[in-house]
Design an enzyme around this catalytic site. Structure first.
Site, PDB file in Angstrom:
ATOM      1  CG  ASP A  43      36.116  50.268  41.469  1.00 58.28           C
ATOM      2  OD1 ASP A  43      37.222  50.806  41.409  1.00 58.28           O
ATOM      3  OD2 ASP A  43      35.862  49.181  40.939  1.00 58.28           O
ATOM      4  CE1 TYR A 102      38.654  42.322  44.809  1.00 58.23           C
ATOM      5  CE2 TYR A 102      38.646  41.681  42.500  1.00 58.23           C
ATOM      6  CZ  TYR A 102      39.337  41.891  43.676  1.00 58.23           C
ATOM      7  OH  TYR A 102      40.685  41.672  43.716  1.00 58.23           O
ATOM      8  NE  ARG A 170      37.555  43.076  37.630  1.00 56.42           N
ATOM      9  CZ  ARG A 170      38.602  42.529  37.010  1.00 56.42           C
ATOM     10  NH1 ARG A 170      38.739  41.223  36.945  1.00 56.42           N
ATOM     11  NH2 ARG A 170      39.505  43.286  36.434  1.00 56.42           N
ATOM     12  CD  GLU A 224      39.063  46.599  35.992  1.00 57.15           C
ATOM     13  OE1 GLU A 224      39.392  45.657  36.719  1.00 57.15           O
ATOM     14  OE2 GLU A 224      39.511  47.744  36.150  1.00 57.15           O
TER      15      GLU A 224
HETATM   16  C1  FRU Z   1      38.163  48.465  39.163  1.00 58.39           C
HETATM   17  C2  FRU Z   1      38.250  47.113  39.835  1.00 58.39           C
HETATM   18  C3  FRU Z   1      37.001  46.284  39.581  1.00 58.39           C
HETATM   19  C4  FRU Z   1      36.991  45.337  40.751  1.00 58.39           C
HETATM   20  C5  FRU Z   1      37.489  46.228  41.856  1.00 58.39           C
HETATM   21  C6  FRU Z   1      38.288  45.536  42.923  1.00 58.39           C
HETATM   22  O1  FRU Z   1      38.950  49.424  39.778  1.00 58.39           O
HETATM   23  O2  FRU Z   1      39.396  46.397  39.417  1.00 58.39           O
HETATM   24  O3  FRU Z   1      36.955  45.643  38.330  1.00 58.39           O
HETATM   25  O4  FRU Z   1      35.727  44.826  41.018  1.00 58.39           O
HETATM   26  O5  FRU Z   1      38.290  47.227  41.242  1.00 58.39           O
HETATM   27  O6  FRU Z   1      38.594  46.426  43.942  1.00 58.39           O
END
Ligand code: FRU
Length: 466
Positions: A43, A102, A170, A224
Site C-alpha cells: 500500500d 502497517y 487498522r 481495509e
Molecule cells: C492492505 C493491508 C492493510 C495493512 C497493510 C499491511 O493491503 O492489508 O490493511 O495495513 O496491508 O501491509
C-alpha cells in the site's frame, strides 16, 4: 533511538546496497512508477506535499521479496513521475509496532508531518490472530523535516475501540475539516462484517469514536484502507473490502455518501475503482492547487497470479501512476493520469488500424474508437471492446507475459469512445471514456519494445521520455 532502531537503520541500507544493482538490471524495472529499491512493496501511505516536494511512503518489506515485516519506505518527487529514494522512514522497532508498521496517512501542519499508522503486534500463543492474539494500535510518528522521525508513540490500543470488533482495526486516514481532525479506521466486526469507524479530535492526540459507516446488508468481512474525501461538494468513502463477490480475490472501490458522515448518513451504491488485475488500497491527498491525487498499489494481496519475472531480480510490486480524481455529472469518480505525464511525450507514432506497430514499452496511447475495437499487445494480451454489450475485456493468451493472469472485464455505462493506455516497462493502465473505467495490470513483455495491433481504430502513440 532504541537499540533495535539503531540496528535496523544499518541493516536496511545494507540489504538495499546488496540487492539494488540486481533489481536495477531487471528489464521489467519500471521507469516512472514508484517501486521498491529491493524486496516487497504494498500500500501507498502518508501521501502529502510539503513545499514543492511530494512525499510518498509505502508498505515496504526490504528483507523479503514476498512480504515480511513491514516498514515505511519513502520516496520523494517534484513531478509525481521521477521518484528519489529516501532512507526508510518507519521501522518496526517498538513494542506497539514490532510485527509491522502497517498502513496509514500523513497530516501536514506548519510543515510538520504527523504520520498516523497501525502498529501490528502478534502475541505469542495459539491464537487465530483475528479475534484474539493481535494488537492493531493507532500510532503517531512526528517529523519536522520530512526525513527523520522526532517522536513515535501509541495513541490507541484495541481496548480503546468500540465493543463488538475483532482485533482487525487498522489503516488510519487522518484529515482536518472545519477546525477539527477526523480519522477513519477500517474494521472487522466479531460477526465478520466490514465497517469504517469515524473518530474525532481537537488536538491530534486524543480521539473519540463518533460514528460508524457501513452498509445495511453485510458487504464483506473487512474493509481495509479507508479514505474519505470530497469532490465538488460530494463526499465519498473509498475502501478495499475483503470478502465481496468480484472479479479479484478482494474488491476496491468507493461509496458516495448521502448525509453528514460525522453523524447520520447512508452509503450509496458501491463502485469498483479499477477492473484490472492489479489494483488495491489506494490513498488520496490534495496538493496546493486543490486537485485530489490518488495513488493505488498496482498489486492484489493473496492473488493466485504473481510477478515471478521481477521476483527473480529480488523485487516485487509497484504503485499506479498518480491519478487525478474528478466527479462526473452522474456522481461517479473519474480517474486520469496527472497532467505532468503529457510533458514527457515524444513525437507521436500513428498506430494504424490493422497494422502491427512496434513502440517503446513506455508509451501514452490516445484514441477515439467509433464502435467495436481491439488492441493486441505483443500477440499475447488483448483488450477487446464490444459495443453491443458495452463490455471491454483484457485477456492474456501468453503465459510468459501473464504471470498467471487470465481475463478481466468491465461493462461500461456508456459506449466506449475514448481510450488511453499508459504503458511502463511492466504495466498497463487503461483509461476508458476519460477515466470512467480503468483496468490496471502488470505484464511482462519480452523486450523494451511492444508490438501494438489496433483493430477498428487508429491511435496516436507517444513514446514517453522519462
Ligand atoms: C492492505 C493491508 C492493510 C495493512 C497493510 C499491511 O493491503 O492489508 O490493511 O495495513 O496491508 O501491509
Amino acid at each position: 533511538m532504541n537499540a533495535l532502531q539503531r540496528d535496523l537503520k544499518k541493516l536496511v541500507p545494507l540489504v538495499e546496497s546488496l540487492g539494488a544493482e540486481k533489481a536495477a538490471s531487471d528489464p521489467h524495472r519500471q521507469k516512472f512508477h514508484i517501486q521498491p529499491m529491493v524486496g516487497w512493496l504494498n500500500d501507498p501511505n502518508g501521501l502529502c506535499k510539503i513545499g514543492d516536494t511530494y512525499h510518498a511512503f509505502f508498505q515496504y518489506g526490504p528483507f523479503d521479496v514476498s512480504g515480511g515485516v513491514k516498514h515505511w519506505g519513502h520516496v520523494t518527487s517534484r513531478d509525481l513521475l521521477h521518484w528519489d529514494y529516501q532512507p526508510t522512514m518507519l521501522y518496526p522497532d517498538e513494542p506497539f509496532d514490532c510485527h509491522g508498521v502497517y498502513s496509514g496517512s500523513a497530516l501536514v501542519e506548519d510543515g510538520t508531518m504527523y504520520l498516523y499508522y497501525t502498529g501490528n503486534v502478534k502475541y505469542p500463543g495459539a491464537f487465530d490472530y483475528i479475534k484474539q492474539g493481535r494488537g492493531h494500535n493507532v500510532c503517531l510518528a512526528v517529523s519536522r523535516d520530512g526525513l527523520h522521525i522526532d517522536s513515535k508513540q501509541c495513541l490507541m490500543y484495541n481496548k480503546d475501540y468500540p465493543a463488538g470488533l475483532t482485533c482487525h482495526v487498522r489503516d488510519p486516514k487522518v484529515f482536518a475539516c472545519e477546525g477539527r481532525y477526523y480519522m477513519v479506521l477500517g474494521a472487522r466486526t466479531v460477526e465478520d462484517r466490514g465497517e469504517v469507524l469515524v473518530l474525532e479530535s481537537e488536538d491530534k492526540y486524543t480521539w473519540r469514536h463518533t460514528n460508524t459507516l457501513t452498509t445495511p446488508e453485510p458487504f464483506g468481512f473487512m474493509w481495509e484502507c479507508p479514505d474519505l474525501f470530497q469532490l465538488d461538494g460530494q463526499w465519498f468513502l473509498a475502501v478495499s473490502p475483503q470478502g465481496i463477490e468480484c472479479q479479484n480475490i478482494y474488491g476496491c472501490g468507493y461509496f458516495p455518501i448521502y448525509g453528514d458522515w460525522r453523524r447520520d448518513c447512508i452509503l450509496g451504491d458501491f463502485y469498483h475503482a479499477d477492473f484490472g488485475f492489479d489494483y488495491y488500497a489506494p490513498q488520496s491527498f490534495t496538493d496546493e492547487t486543490g486537485r485530489r491525487i490518488q495513488i493505488g498499489w498496482m498489486g492484489m494481496p493473496d492473488a493466485a497470479y504473481g510477478n515471478a519475472a521481477t521476483v527473480a531480480y529480488g523485487w516485487q510490486h509497484c504503485m499506479t501512476i498518480p491519478r487525478v480524481l474528478t466527479r462526473d455529472n452522474a456522481g461517479h469518480i473519474l480517474q486520469n493520469p496527472v497532467s505532468e505525464l503529457a510533458a514527457h511525450r515524444g513525437t507521436a507514432v500513428t498506430a494504424t488500424d490493422g497494422v502491427e506497430q512496434s513502440v517503446d514499452a513506455c508509451f501514452d496511447l490516445v484514441a477515439a474508437p467509433g464502435g467495436d475495437f481491439s488492441l493486441g499487445f505483443d500477440g499475447g494480451l488483448t483488450l477487446a471492446y464490444s459495443d453491443a454489450d458495452r463490455t471491454c475485456c483484457l485477456t492474456f493468451t501468453d503465459a510468459a507475459m501473464s504471470g498467471g493472469r487470465t481475463s478481466r472485464c468491465v461493462v461500461l455505462d456508456a459506449p466506449c469512445r475514448r481510450l488511453r493506455v499508459v504503458g511502463d516497462a511492466s504495466s498497463l493502465e487503461i483509461f476508458l471514456n476519460d477515466g470512467a473505467a480503468v483496468l490496471s495490470t502488470r505484464y511482462y513483455p519480452a523486450g523494451d519494445q511492444v508490438t501494438l495491433r489496433p483493430a477498428n481504430f487508429t491511435a496516436a502513440v507517444y513514446p514517453l521520455n522519462l
